[in-house]
Design a protein around this motif. Structure first.
Motif, PDB file in Angstrom:
ATOM      1  N   SER A  52       0.847  -1.194   0.000  1.00  0.00           N
ATOM      2  CA  SER A  52       0.000   0.000   0.000  1.00  0.00           C
ATOM      3  C   SER A  52       0.879   1.240   0.000  1.00  0.00           C
ATOM      4  CB  SER A  52      -0.888   0.034   1.251  1.00  0.00           C
ATOM      5  OG  SER A  52      -1.823  -1.004   1.199  1.00  0.00           O
ATOM      6  N   GLY A  56      -2.674   5.032   0.687  1.00  0.00           N
ATOM      7  CA  GLY A  56      -3.596   3.916   0.845  1.00  0.00           C
ATOM      8  C   GLY A  56      -3.893   3.198  -0.461  1.00  0.00           C
ATOM      9  N   ARG A  57      -3.487   3.762  -1.584  1.00  0.00           N
ATOM     10  CA  ARG A  57      -3.718   3.118  -2.873  1.00  0.00           C
ATOM     11  C   ARG A  57      -2.853   1.865  -2.986  1.00  0.00           C
ATOM     12  NH1 ARG A  57      -2.758   6.152  -7.741  1.00  0.00           N
ATOM     13  NH2 ARG A  57      -3.924   4.440  -8.633  1.00  0.00           N
ATOM     14  N   PRO A  58      -3.382   0.812  -3.607  1.00  0.00           N
ATOM     15  CA  PRO A  58      -2.622  -0.431  -3.735  1.00  0.00           C
ATOM     16  C   PRO A  58      -1.551  -0.344  -4.812  1.00  0.00           C
ATOM     17  CG  PRO A  58      -4.754  -0.648  -4.799  1.00  0.00           C
ATOM     18  CD  PRO A  58      -4.745   0.706  -4.133  1.00  0.00           C
ATOM     19  N   ASN A  85       7.044   1.641  -0.029  1.00  0.00           N
ATOM     20  CA  ASN A  85       5.832   1.150   0.643  1.00  0.00           C
ATOM     21  C   ASN A  85       6.179   0.203   1.785  1.00  0.00           C
ATOM     22  OD1 ASN A  85       4.380   2.583  -1.250  1.00  0.00           O
ATOM     23  ND2 ASN A  85       3.722   0.786  -2.404  1.00  0.00           N
TER      24      ASN A  85
END
Length: 176
Positions: A52, A56-58, A85
């Motif tokens: 992530s 918060g975006r994958p 990340n």
């Protein structure tokens, strides 16, 4: 180099689906053992790592990995998205697909700093992929590439895993 597919303690294995999950199997005899799953995890040629971003975006990317001492070790350059990340949060998911089982492994990643563990990981990458890292001045380098870029090893300790049988009807959950 000593590697093992055995975690330091055995996880709890249980059916993923309960009696009302037709058509999924609810037969306890279909529960897969973690050592058998870990063997498949160790032998996989390629892995998908999902992390992530700080927002918060994958983020998902294929990676090479080795199984050392009950943990999966991935390598990446520290400045890559996946490296940042992993440094930021550490929670991640690794997936593989084999002819006998598909695995989804949730885990916590930490940057490997212990020199002995890093040496073991480097030896495992050399043995599995013929990918040779040089450890010098407390850093990991790939001297076969221009500029000898720096890499980092991240050790992913499983916290929970899911295994799905090739039949598409069996599923096991392991809790660590």
């Amino acid at each position: 180099m000593t590697t093992t597919t055995e975690p330091t303690s055995q996880p709890i294995a249980e059916l993923l689906f309960q009696a009302d999950a037709v058509p999924m199997s609810t037969d306890p005899a279909t529960i897969k053992s973690w050592p058998a799953a870990a063997e498949q995890l160790a032998a996989a040629p390629k892995y998908w790592l999902s992390t992530s971003r700080a927002s918060g975006r994958p983020h998902a990317m294929p990676v090479l990995a080795v199984w050392v001492g009950g943990a999966l070790v991935v390598s990446t350059r520290p400045g890559t998205v996946k490296g940042r990340n992993l440094d930021h949060g550490g929670g991640c998911v690794v997936t593989i697909a084999t002819e006998t089982i598909d695995l989804v492994v949730e885990g916590d990643a930490t940057r490997m700093t212990d020199p002995e563990r890093r040496q073991r990981a480097a030896a495992a990458f050399a043995a599995k992929y013929d990918w040779r890292f040089t450890l010098r001045d407390g850093r990991i380098h790939d001297d076969t590439l221009p500029g000898s870029p720096e890499y980092a090893f991240y050790e992913i300790t499983p916290t929970r895993a899911f295994g799905y049988g090739a039949d598409g009807l069996t599923a096991t959950r392991w809790r660590f």
